[in-house]
Write a protein that holds these residues in place. Structure first.
Motif, PDB file in Angstrom:
ATOM      1  N   ARG A  93      32.770  54.821  10.466  1.00  0.00           N
ATOM      2  CA  ARG A  93      32.925  55.999   9.596  1.00  0.00           C
ATOM      3  C   ARG A  93      32.280  55.751   8.225  1.00  0.00           C
ATOM      4  O   ARG A  93      31.553  56.604   7.703  1.00  0.00           O
ATOM      5  N   PHE A  94      32.537  54.581   7.643  1.00  0.00           N
ATOM      6  CA  PHE A  94      31.940  54.267   6.337  1.00  0.00           C
ATOM      7  C   PHE A  94      30.423  54.124   6.449  1.00  0.00           C
ATOM      8  O   PHE A  94      29.683  54.578   5.572  1.00  0.00           O
ATOM      9  N   TYR A  95      29.982  53.467   7.529  1.00  0.00           N
ATOM     10  CA  TYR A  95      28.540  53.314   7.771  1.00  0.00           C
ATOM     11  C   TYR A  95      27.857  54.678   7.772  1.00  0.00           C
ATOM     12  O   TYR A  95      26.847  54.890   7.100  1.00  0.00           O
ATOM     13  N   ARG A  96      28.426  55.609   8.515  1.00  0.00           N
ATOM     14  CA  ARG A  96      27.811  56.935   8.645  1.00  0.00           C
ATOM     15  C   ARG A  96      27.915  57.736   7.356  1.00  0.00           C
ATOM     16  O   ARG A  96      27.087  58.615   7.103  1.00  0.00           O
ATOM     17  N   GLU A  97      28.918  57.424   6.556  1.00  0.00           N
ATOM     18  CA  GLU A  97      29.067  58.085   5.262  1.00  0.00           C
ATOM     19  C   GLU A  97      27.830  57.848   4.406  1.00  0.00           C
ATOM     20  O   GLU A  97      27.288  58.768   3.795  1.00  0.00           O
ATOM     21  N   PHE A 147      24.902  56.413   5.655  1.00  0.00           N
ATOM     22  CA  PHE A 147      23.695  56.661   6.443  1.00  0.00           C
ATOM     23  C   PHE A 147      23.311  58.138   6.444  1.00  0.00           C
ATOM     24  O   PHE A 147      22.138  58.485   6.323  1.00  0.00           O
ATOM     25  N   SER A 148      24.298  59.019   6.569  1.00  0.00           N
ATOM     26  CA  SER A 148      24.009  60.448   6.649  1.00  0.00           C
ATOM     27  C   SER A 148      23.498  61.008   5.327  1.00  0.00           C
ATOM     28  O   SER A 148      22.768  62.003   5.310  1.00  0.00           O
ATOM     29  N   GLN A 149      23.853  60.367   4.225  1.00  0.00           N
ATOM     30  CA  GLN A 149      23.422  60.843   2.913  1.00  0.00           C
ATOM     31  C   GLN A 149      22.091  60.228   2.470  1.00  0.00           C
ATOM     32  O   GLN A 149      21.235  60.910   1.911  1.00  0.00           O
ATOM     33  N   SER A 150      21.934  58.948   2.704  1.00  0.00           N
ATOM     34  CA  SER A 150      20.760  58.227   2.181  1.00  0.00           C
ATOM     35  C   SER A 150      20.064  57.344   3.207  1.00  0.00           C
ATOM     36  O   SER A 150      18.836  57.285   3.273  1.00  0.00           O
ATOM     37  N   GLY A 151      20.855  56.636   4.000  1.00  0.00           N
ATOM     38  CA  GLY A 151      20.309  55.578   4.841  1.00  0.00           C
ATOM     39  C   GLY A 151      19.269  56.016   5.851  1.00  0.00           C
ATOM     40  O   GLY A 151      18.303  55.295   6.104  1.00  0.00           O
ATOM     41  N   MET A 152      19.452  57.214   6.415  1.00  0.00           N
ATOM     42  CA  MET A 152      18.534  57.583   7.498  1.00  0.00           C
ATOM     43  C   MET A 152      17.119  57.869   7.007  1.00  0.00           C
ATOM     44  O   MET A 152      16.175  57.818   7.796  1.00  0.00           O
ATOM     45  N   ILE A 153      16.967  58.165   5.713  1.00  0.00           N
ATOM     46  CA  ILE A 153      15.611  58.384   5.206  1.00  0.00           C
ATOM     47  C   ILE A 153      15.092  57.182   4.410  1.00  0.00           C
ATOM     48  O   ILE A 153      13.973  57.212   3.897  1.00  0.00           O
ATOM     49  N   GLU A 154      15.901  56.126   4.315  1.00  0.00           N
ATOM     50  CA  GLU A 154      15.416  54.848   3.777  1.00  0.00           C
ATOM     51  C   GLU A 154      14.752  54.129   4.954  1.00  0.00           C
ATOM     52  O   GLU A 154      15.256  53.156   5.503  1.00  0.00           O
ATOM     53  N   ASN A 155      13.606  54.618   5.325  1.00  0.00           N
ATOM     54  CA  ASN A 155      13.011  54.357   6.629  1.00  0.00           C
ATOM     55  C   ASN A 155      11.512  54.602   6.508  1.00  0.00           C
ATOM     56  O   ASN A 155      11.085  55.391   5.664  1.00  0.00           O
ATOM     57  N   ASN A 156      10.717  53.968   7.340  1.00  0.00           N
ATOM     58  CA  ASN A 156       9.269  54.166   7.308  1.00  0.00           C
ATOM     59  C   ASN A 156       8.704  54.231   8.721  1.00  0.00           C
ATOM     60  O   ASN A 156       9.109  53.451   9.593  1.00  0.00           O
ATOM     61  N   VAL A 157       7.768  55.150   8.938  1.00  0.00           N
ATOM     62  CA  VAL A 157       7.076  55.231  10.222  1.00  0.00           C
ATOM     63  C   VAL A 157       6.061  54.094  10.283  1.00  0.00           C
ATOM     64  O   VAL A 157       5.306  53.865   9.332  1.00  0.00           O
ATOM     65  N   TYR A 158       6.041  53.369  11.391  1.00  0.00           N
ATOM     66  CA  TYR A 158       5.065  52.285  11.532  1.00  0.00           C
ATOM     67  C   TYR A 158       3.646  52.847  11.520  1.00  0.00           C
ATOM     68  O   TYR A 158       3.378  53.934  12.055  1.00  0.00           O
TER      69      TYR A 158
END
Length: 227
Positions: free
Chosen positions: A75-79, A81-92
């Motif tokens: 639950r905390f992880y998704r808290e 991830f859903s706000q920031s984590g999922m776009i702290e990401n890069n396409v190879y």
């Protein structure tokens, strides 16, 4: 092993470590969850183990949490991830061109990820990669359908026009390869993600590539695969 050319018309891609590099977002989400639960944050080498497997499994195996604490950690992880984590990401590099070229060749492309479907779709939409895929299939938020073999089988159950004979799973971790074997399709391991060549070999990969360019040549039938 025998070398021969394989023509794959249906290609399933893992997301994390295969299409995108999710390291920053996943590690930040794990750290946020651990801080919320007053658990000491381990070295990065331990945190990197979260990239690939279902997060429920990682919290259980790495921190030996009980069922209740796993639910809270997720639950905390998704808290975060859903706000920031999922776009702290890069396409190879090269992935967009790879998917475009495969689409032009009329290949049927799917995403098979243990990440919840809702997050996978948002990530691929954010990076404008969703347009290349027939469907994006992941796990459920309640923790069901998190096994990669189950996810792959679900894709074939929902698309009974697909043939396993000309299908392949592409991924960077042993879960991708083992899931493909459970579903009785071929598997290509990629080492530009987070799994080692030894891990992928031991899991039974039909072929292993070290770059997106090598993957493109194999999927466009320009190079041979070990079978």
């Amino acid at each position: 092993m025998e070398e021969k050319k394989m023509t794959y018309n249906t290609i399933l891609f893992d997301l994390d470590g295969t299409l995108t590099d999710p390291k920053v977002g996943i590690l930040n989400s794990v750290k946020y969850a651990l801080q919320k639960m007053n658990i000491a944050i381990p070295l990065e080498a331990e945190l990197l183990k979260f990239i690939g497997p279902p997060i429920q499994q990682s919290f259980s195996e790495i921190f030996q949490l009980n069922e209740k604490d796993i639910l809270n950690a997720v639950r905390f992880y998704r808290e975060y991830f859903s706000q920031s984590g999922m776009i702290e990401n890069n396409v190879y590099d090269g992935i967009r061109d790879l998917l475009s070229d495969l689409q032009k060749e009329k290949k049927r492309l799917y995403v098979a990820t243990s990440k919840p479907t809702i997050f996978a779709k948002k990530i691929l939409s954010h990076f404008q990669l969703d347009e290349f895929f027939v469907d994006i299939v992941g796990s459920e938020l309640d923790g069901t359908r998190i096994d990669k073999g189950e996810i792959i089988e679900h894709i074939f159950e929902m698309n009974n026009n697909l043939s396993k004979e000309d299908s392949v799973m592409v991924g960077d971790r042993l879960h991708d390869i083992k899931g493909a074997k459970i579903a009785n399709i071929d598997a290509i391991g990629v080492t530009y993600g987070y799994g080692s060549e030894l891990e992928l070999t031991d899991a039974g990969a039909n072929a292993i590539v070290s770059s997106v360019d090598q993957l493109k040549k194999m999927l466009l039938n320009e190079s041979k695969i070990m079978v």
